[in-house]
Write an enzyme that holds these catalytic residues in place. Structure first.
Site, PDB file in Angstrom:
ATOM      1  N   ASP A  53       0.824  -1.202   0.000  1.00 26.62           N
ATOM      2  CA  ASP A  53       0.000   0.000   0.000  1.00 26.62           C
ATOM      3  C   ASP A  53       0.861   1.256   0.000  1.00 26.62           C
ATOM      4  OD1 ASP A  53      -2.348  -1.513   0.124  1.00 26.62           O
ATOM      5  OD2 ASP A  53      -2.327  -1.556   2.313  1.00 26.62           O
ATOM      6  N   TYR A 111       6.361 -10.017   7.001  1.00 30.37           N
ATOM      7  CA  TYR A 111       6.241  -8.576   7.186  1.00 30.37           C
ATOM      8  C   TYR A 111       6.711  -8.205   8.587  1.00 30.37           C
ATOM      9  CZ  TYR A 111       3.408  -7.804   2.973  1.00 30.37           C
ATOM     10  OH  TYR A 111       2.971  -7.703   1.682  1.00 30.37           O
TER      11      TYR A 111
END
Length: 258
Positions: A53, A111
Protein backbone atom coordinates in the site's frame (compact mmCIF):
# COMPACT_ATOMS: atom_id res chain seq x y z
CA UNK A 1 13.87 -15.27 -23.87
CA UNK A 2 15.27 -14.91 -20.37
CA UNK A 3 13.40 -14.66 -17.07
CA UNK A 4 15.13 -12.35 -14.60
CA UNK A 5 14.30 -12.42 -10.91
CA UNK A 6 15.19 -9.11 -9.27
CA UNK A 7 14.98 -7.96 -5.66
CA UNK A 8 14.12 -4.35 -4.90
CA UNK A 9 14.19 -2.41 -1.65
CA UNK A 10 12.48 0.92 -1.22
CA UNK A 11 11.24 3.55 1.17
CA UNK A 12 7.56 3.87 0.31
CA UNK A 13 6.94 7.25 1.92
CA UNK A 14 6.72 9.22 -1.33
CA UNK A 15 4.84 6.62 -3.39
CA UNK A 16 1.30 5.37 -3.92
CA UNK A 17 2.26 1.76 -3.27
CA UNK A 18 3.93 -0.82 -5.49
CA UNK A 19 1.32 -1.60 -8.13
CA UNK A 20 0.91 0.78 -11.05
CA UNK A 21 -2.06 3.17 -10.89
CA UNK A 22 -3.64 5.62 -13.35
CA UNK A 23 -2.16 8.62 -11.49
CA UNK A 24 1.33 7.07 -11.55
CA UNK A 25 4.09 7.55 -8.95
CA UNK A 26 4.27 3.92 -7.88
CA UNK A 27 7.31 1.69 -7.41
CA UNK A 28 6.27 -0.37 -10.43
CA UNK A 29 6.01 2.76 -12.60
CA UNK A 30 9.56 3.81 -11.76
CA UNK A 31 11.01 0.32 -12.24
CA UNK A 32 9.33 -0.18 -15.62
CA UNK A 33 10.41 3.24 -16.82
CA UNK A 34 14.01 2.54 -15.82
CA UNK A 35 14.01 -0.88 -17.50
CA UNK A 36 12.57 0.59 -20.70
CA UNK A 37 15.41 3.11 -21.00
CA UNK A 38 17.84 0.17 -20.91
CA UNK A 39 16.10 -2.39 -23.13
CA UNK A 40 13.82 -0.23 -25.31
CA UNK A 41 11.49 -3.22 -25.38
CA UNK A 42 7.84 -2.39 -26.00
CA UNK A 43 5.27 -2.92 -23.25
CA UNK A 44 7.75 -3.43 -20.41
CA UNK A 45 5.85 -5.27 -17.68
CA UNK A 46 7.22 -6.58 -14.41
CA UNK A 47 5.45 -9.08 -12.16
CA UNK A 48 5.91 -8.68 -8.41
CA UNK A 49 5.63 -11.11 -5.53
CA UNK A 50 2.76 -8.98 -4.25
CA UNK A 51 1.67 -5.41 -3.77
CA UNK A 52 2.23 -2.91 -0.99
CA UNK A 53 0.00 0.00 0.00
CA UNK A 54 0.91 3.68 -0.16
CA UNK A 55 3.57 4.51 2.42
CA UNK A 56 4.59 0.88 3.02
CA UNK A 57 8.26 -0.04 2.64
CA UNK A 58 10.13 -3.11 1.41
CA UNK A 59 13.42 -4.51 2.63
CA UNK A 60 13.37 -7.21 -0.06
CA UNK A 61 10.60 -7.46 -2.64
CA UNK A 62 11.12 -9.82 -5.59
CA UNK A 63 9.75 -9.31 -9.08
CA UNK A 64 10.45 -10.98 -12.40
CA UNK A 65 10.85 -9.63 -15.91
CA UNK A 66 10.97 -11.62 -19.15
CA UNK A 67 13.32 -10.09 -21.70
CA UNK A 68 14.82 -10.86 -25.08
CA UNK A 69 17.96 -8.81 -24.41
CA UNK A 70 21.39 -10.35 -23.84
CA UNK A 71 22.59 -7.83 -21.25
CA UNK A 72 24.88 -9.67 -18.78
CA UNK A 73 23.32 -10.42 -15.40
CA UNK A 74 26.00 -8.46 -13.53
CA UNK A 75 25.09 -5.26 -15.42
CA UNK A 76 21.38 -5.11 -14.67
CA UNK A 77 21.37 -3.76 -11.10
CA UNK A 78 23.97 -1.12 -11.90
CA UNK A 79 22.12 0.03 -15.01
CA UNK A 80 18.66 0.17 -13.41
CA UNK A 81 19.82 1.84 -10.20
CA UNK A 82 21.39 4.64 -12.19
CA UNK A 83 17.92 5.47 -13.53
CA UNK A 84 15.90 5.18 -10.28
CA UNK A 85 15.09 7.66 -7.51
CA UNK A 86 17.46 7.38 -4.54
CA UNK A 87 14.83 5.71 -2.35
CA UNK A 88 14.43 2.72 -4.71
CA UNK A 89 17.29 0.26 -5.31
CA UNK A 90 17.77 -3.11 -6.98
CA UNK A 91 19.86 -5.33 -4.67
CA UNK A 92 20.04 -8.59 -6.60
CA UNK A 93 19.42 -10.00 -10.10
CA UNK A 94 19.47 -13.65 -11.14
CA UNK A 95 18.22 -15.70 -14.07
CA UNK A 96 15.47 -18.22 -13.32
CA UNK A 97 13.46 -20.70 -15.44
CA UNK A 98 10.76 -19.24 -17.68
CA UNK A 99 8.21 -21.17 -15.60
CA UNK A 100 9.12 -19.17 -12.49
CA UNK A 101 6.59 -16.56 -11.32
CA UNK A 102 7.51 -14.23 -8.48
CA UNK A 103 4.00 -14.31 -6.96
CA UNK A 104 2.73 -17.80 -7.77
CA UNK A 105 6.05 -19.45 -6.89
CA UNK A 106 6.33 -17.70 -3.50
CA UNK A 107 6.01 -20.02 -0.49
CA UNK A 108 6.41 -17.73 2.51
CA UNK A 109 6.23 -13.97 3.05
CA UNK A 110 7.29 -12.08 6.15
CA UNK A 111 6.24 -8.58 7.19
CA UNK A 112 7.54 -6.45 10.03
CA UNK A 113 5.59 -3.67 11.73
CA UNK A 114 7.52 -1.31 14.00
CA UNK A 115 6.05 0.68 16.88
CA UNK A 116 8.02 3.38 18.69
CA UNK A 117 6.54 3.34 22.19
CA UNK A 118 8.79 6.06 23.62
CA UNK A 119 7.49 9.48 24.62
CA UNK A 120 9.43 11.22 21.86
CA UNK A 121 9.66 9.72 18.36
CA UNK A 122 13.00 9.08 16.69
CA UNK A 123 13.31 11.80 14.05
CA UNK A 124 15.58 9.58 11.97
CA UNK A 125 13.17 6.62 11.99
CA UNK A 126 9.89 8.54 11.90
CA UNK A 127 9.04 7.26 8.40
CA UNK A 128 9.53 3.63 9.47
CA UNK A 129 7.95 3.53 12.94
CA UNK A 130 4.44 4.19 14.15
CA UNK A 131 4.70 6.42 17.23
CA UNK A 132 2.59 5.31 20.20
CA UNK A 133 3.69 7.17 23.36
CA UNK A 134 0.85 5.81 25.51
CA UNK A 135 1.35 2.96 27.98
CA UNK A 136 1.32 -0.51 26.37
CA UNK A 137 1.23 -3.91 28.04
CA UNK A 138 3.72 -5.60 25.74
CA UNK A 139 3.41 -8.94 27.56
CA UNK A 140 -0.29 -9.09 26.68
CA UNK A 141 0.54 -8.32 23.05
CA UNK A 142 3.13 -11.12 23.04
CA UNK A 143 0.62 -13.51 24.63
CA UNK A 144 -1.92 -12.81 21.86
CA UNK A 145 0.40 -13.57 18.92
CA UNK A 146 0.18 -17.40 18.94
CA UNK A 147 -3.59 -17.23 18.33
CA UNK A 148 -2.77 -16.15 14.77
CA UNK A 149 -0.71 -19.23 13.92
CA UNK A 150 -2.50 -21.82 11.80
CA UNK A 151 -4.85 -21.94 8.83
CA UNK A 152 -7.93 -19.76 9.29
CA UNK A 153 -10.44 -17.57 7.54
CA UNK A 154 -9.01 -14.08 8.14
CA UNK A 155 -12.13 -12.14 7.08
CA UNK A 156 -12.04 -10.19 10.37
CA UNK A 157 -8.60 -8.90 9.44
CA UNK A 158 -9.24 -8.09 5.79
CA UNK A 159 -10.27 -4.79 4.26
CA UNK A 160 -13.99 -4.53 3.61
CA UNK A 161 -12.99 -3.82 0.01
CA UNK A 162 -11.10 -7.10 -0.40
CA UNK A 163 -11.92 -8.79 -3.70
CA UNK A 164 -10.30 -12.14 -2.93
CA UNK A 165 -12.52 -15.17 -3.47
CA UNK A 166 -11.15 -16.80 -0.32
CA UNK A 167 -9.91 -15.22 2.90
CA UNK A 168 -8.29 -18.44 4.12
CA UNK A 169 -4.59 -18.01 4.80
CA UNK A 170 -1.93 -19.94 6.72
CA UNK A 171 0.25 -18.14 9.25
CA UNK A 172 3.47 -19.98 10.13
CA UNK A 173 4.85 -17.58 12.72
CA UNK A 174 3.82 -14.42 14.57
CA UNK A 175 5.96 -12.92 17.29
CA UNK A 176 7.13 -9.68 18.88
CA UNK A 177 10.70 -8.53 19.43
CA UNK A 178 10.80 -5.87 22.14
CA UNK A 179 13.89 -3.66 21.93
CA UNK A 180 14.42 -1.85 25.25
CA UNK A 181 17.98 -0.66 24.56
CA UNK A 182 16.85 2.98 24.39
CA UNK A 183 19.30 5.42 25.92
CA UNK A 184 16.34 6.84 27.87
CA UNK A 185 15.74 3.55 29.66
CA UNK A 186 15.00 4.16 33.33
CA UNK A 187 12.28 6.71 32.66
CA UNK A 188 8.89 5.63 31.40
CA UNK A 189 10.28 4.90 27.95
CA UNK A 190 9.01 1.62 26.49
CA UNK A 191 11.41 1.08 23.61
CA UNK A 192 10.67 -0.21 20.12
CA UNK A 193 8.20 -3.02 19.45
CA UNK A 194 8.75 -5.02 16.26
CA UNK A 195 5.93 -7.36 15.21
CA UNK A 196 6.92 -10.07 12.71
CA UNK A 197 4.43 -12.26 10.87
CA UNK A 198 5.12 -14.99 8.30
CA UNK A 199 2.48 -16.66 6.13
CA UNK A 200 1.71 -18.15 2.74
CA UNK A 201 -0.06 -14.94 1.73
CA UNK A 202 -1.81 -11.86 3.10
CA UNK A 203 -5.06 -10.03 2.42
CA UNK A 204 -5.43 -6.30 1.81
CA UNK A 205 -4.62 -4.43 5.05
CA UNK A 206 -4.40 -7.75 6.92
CA UNK A 207 -1.15 -7.07 8.79
CA UNK A 208 -2.14 -3.51 9.63
CA UNK A 209 -5.51 -4.61 11.05
CA UNK A 210 -3.80 -7.28 13.13
CA UNK A 211 -1.43 -4.62 14.48
CA UNK A 212 -4.34 -2.29 15.22
CA UNK A 213 -5.93 -5.10 17.22
CA UNK A 214 -2.68 -5.86 19.06
CA UNK A 215 -2.39 -2.20 20.00
CA UNK A 216 -5.86 -2.29 21.55
CA UNK A 217 -4.75 -5.34 23.52
CA UNK A 218 -1.65 -3.46 24.66
CA UNK A 219 -3.80 -0.50 25.69
CA UNK A 220 -5.98 -2.77 27.84
CA UNK A 221 -9.06 -2.31 25.67
CA UNK A 222 -9.05 -6.01 24.81
CA UNK A 223 -7.77 -9.21 26.42
CA UNK A 224 -5.14 -11.32 24.64
CA UNK A 225 -7.69 -14.05 23.83
CA UNK A 226 -9.93 -11.49 22.15
CA UNK A 227 -7.68 -11.93 19.11
CA UNK A 228 -8.87 -15.53 18.88
CA UNK A 229 -12.49 -14.44 19.27
CA UNK A 230 -12.11 -11.80 16.56
CA UNK A 231 -10.63 -14.41 14.24
CA UNK A 232 -13.52 -16.80 14.86
CA UNK A 233 -16.11 -14.05 14.25
CA UNK A 234 -15.15 -13.69 10.54
CA UNK A 235 -16.43 -10.13 10.77
CA UNK A 236 -14.33 -7.00 10.14
CA UNK A 237 -16.21 -5.20 12.95
CA UNK A 238 -14.82 -7.71 15.47
CA UNK A 239 -11.21 -6.60 14.96
CA UNK A 240 -9.38 -3.38 15.76
CA UNK A 241 -8.59 -0.37 13.56
CA UNK A 242 -6.19 -0.39 10.62
CA UNK A 243 -2.76 0.75 11.81
CA UNK A 244 -0.99 3.46 9.83
CA UNK A 245 0.95 2.30 6.80
CA UNK A 246 4.39 3.79 7.45
CA UNK A 247 5.27 1.31 10.23
CA UNK A 248 4.95 -1.65 7.85
CA UNK A 249 7.75 -3.23 5.84
CA UNK A 250 7.79 -6.25 3.55
CA UNK A 251 10.69 -8.08 5.15
CA UNK A 252 11.29 -11.13 2.95
CA UNK A 253 9.79 -13.52 0.40
CA UNK A 254 10.94 -17.13 0.22
CA UNK A 255 10.88 -19.68 -2.62
CA UNK A 256 11.64 -23.37 -2.86
CA UNK A 257 13.89 -22.60 -5.80
CA UNK A 258 15.28 -19.45 -7.37
Amino acid sequence: MRNLLMTVCYEGTAYYGFQTQPNGNTIQDHLEAAIYTITREEDVKIHASGRTDAGVHARAQPFHYVTATDIPIERWAYAINGRLPKDIRITNVQEVPLSFHSRRSAKRKTYRYSINANRVPDVFQRNFQFHHPGKLNVNDMIEACPYLIGTYDFTSFASRYSTKASHVRTIYDAHIVHDTTSEFLGTREQGIIHFYITGNGFLQHMVRIIVGTLLEIGEGKRSPDSLKMALEAKDRAAAGPTAESHGLMLWSVEYDEA
